[in-house]
Design a protein around this motif. Structure first.
Motif, PDB file in Angstrom:
ATOM      1  N   VAL A 164       1.028  -1.002  -0.254  1.00  0.00           N
ATOM      2  CA  VAL A 164       0.177   0.017  -0.198  1.00  0.00           C
ATOM      3  C   VAL A 164       0.885   1.377   0.120  1.00  0.00           C
ATOM      4  O   VAL A 164       2.005   1.104   0.771  1.00  0.00           O
ATOM      5  N   HIS A 165       0.621   2.180  -0.811  1.00  0.00           N
ATOM      6  CA  HIS A 165       1.226   3.595  -0.753  1.00  0.00           C
ATOM      7  C   HIS A 165       0.371   4.642  -1.293  1.00  0.00           C
ATOM      8  O   HIS A 165      -0.770   4.430  -1.993  1.00  0.00           O
ATOM      9  N   SER A 166       0.861   5.821  -1.407  1.00  0.00           N
ATOM     10  CA  SER A 166       0.151   7.004  -1.921  1.00  0.00           C
ATOM     11  C   SER A 166       0.508   7.171  -3.411  1.00  0.00           C
ATOM     12  O   SER A 166       1.451   6.681  -3.724  1.00  0.00           O
ATOM     13  N   THR A 218      -4.849  18.960  -2.129  1.00  0.00           N
ATOM     14  CA  THR A 218      -5.050  18.653  -0.550  1.00  0.00           C
ATOM     15  C   THR A 218      -5.749  17.326  -0.319  1.00  0.00           C
ATOM     16  O   THR A 218      -5.999  17.114   0.862  1.00  0.00           O
ATOM     17  N   THR A 219      -5.591  16.519  -1.305  1.00  0.00           N
ATOM     18  CA  THR A 219      -6.220  15.100  -0.872  1.00  0.00           C
ATOM     19  C   THR A 219      -5.081  14.150  -1.526  1.00  0.00           C
ATOM     20  O   THR A 219      -4.818  14.353  -2.500  1.00  0.00           O
ATOM     21  N   GLU A 220      -5.133  13.060  -0.970  1.00  0.00           N
ATOM     22  CA  GLU A 220      -4.518  11.985  -1.795  1.00  0.00           C
ATOM     23  C   GLU A 220      -5.053  10.702  -1.792  1.00  0.00           C
ATOM     24  O   GLU A 220      -5.897  10.429  -1.172  1.00  0.00           O
ATOM     25  N   GLU A 221      -4.656   9.867  -2.987  1.00  0.00           N
ATOM     26  CA  GLU A 221      -5.231   8.641  -3.071  1.00  0.00           C
ATOM     27  C   GLU A 221      -4.269   7.569  -2.544  1.00  0.00           C
ATOM     28  O   GLU A 221      -3.008   7.543  -2.927  1.00  0.00           O
ATOM     29  N   LEU A 222      -4.686   6.620  -1.678  1.00  0.00           N
ATOM     30  CA  LEU A 222      -4.047   5.523  -1.177  1.00  0.00           C
ATOM     31  C   LEU A 222      -4.425   4.377  -2.409  1.00  0.00           C
ATOM     32  O   LEU A 222      -5.485   4.234  -2.482  1.00  0.00           O
TER      33      LEU A 222
END
Length: 232
Positions: A164-166, A218-222
């Protein structure tokens, strides 16, 4: 502090997880990977390797599902925490101190799970203290690339890797790296969430590095990526 890990499916049993200072506490990335682990059909014959176990929550979950689990971390405090969390949940597992797969030389596993550090960091110096749990170099791939390159050597022929990562450290880059290593890889889960404290503190730098892929940054997807040997 004590963290009650969220139950992500209708399956019974919430895990108890004690997390001391200096150890990464379970968050959204942990929950995503936990959900993926539950889909793997772990049995009493499944040998599981947890690379960078941190609090040990994912290792404990794999053991609860029946797996024979080995948990690895370079932090002695994380390993002590993992032992305690296994005891709190009535589970048995092995812990090994070391740097990723070098802690289990010559061994192969049916399932390798990992939630490595993946946050891009402006400081060129190696991270210290708790920052070691998330800082991973300028592009966030300091450990991810190593895991991708060594995964085939620790996976059994029909084994699988879950990582899992960004999106900030490059989903396509991970897929390509795994495929170059001889594995077939795909994204099997994802979640979008607001930037946390660490990313918010680096927002200006992230924008300078063109690492933010959103309109507002301002948002990230994992993402959870699953990989297996290409011939399987």
């Amino acid at each position: 502090m004590t963290v009650e890990a969220e139950s992500l499916t209708a399956a019974p049993g919430r895990l108890r997880c004690w997390v001391p200072r200096g150890v990464y506490a379970p968050q959204t990335d942990t929950r995503l990977l936990r959900r993926a682990i539950r889909r793997e059909g772990i049995t009493a014959r499944t040998d599981v390797l947890d690379l960078g176990t941190g609090s040990g929550l994912l290792a404990v979950e794999a053991a609860r599902l029946g797996g024979r689990v080995t948990a690895v971390d370079i932090s002695w405090r994380a390993l002590a925490t993992t032992r305690l969390n296994a005891l709190l949940n009535g589970q048995s597992l092995r812990v090994r101190h070391g740097d990723l797969a070098s802690a289990v030389p010559g061994r192969r596993f049916d399932l390798v799970i990992t939630n490595p550090p993946y946050v891009p960091a402006p400081d060129p110096e190696p991270p210290r203290g708790l920052a070691r749990a998330w800082d991973a170099g300028k592009d966030g791939r300091q450990l991810i690339d190593r895991i991708c390159d060594t995964a085939p050597t620790v996976l059994r022929p029909d084994g699988a890797l879950l990582i899992v990562h960004s999106h900030l450290c490059g989903v396509d880059a991970t897929l390509a790296r795994l495929e170059k290593a001889g594995l077939r890889a795909e994204v099997v889960d994802r979640a979008r969430l607001p930037y946390g404290r660490v990313l918010r503190s680096r927002l200006a730098w992230l924008r300078e590095q063109v690492l933010t892929a959103d309109d507002d940054g301002t948002t990230e997807e994992l993402v959870v990526i699953r990989a297996e040997h290409a011939h399987t």
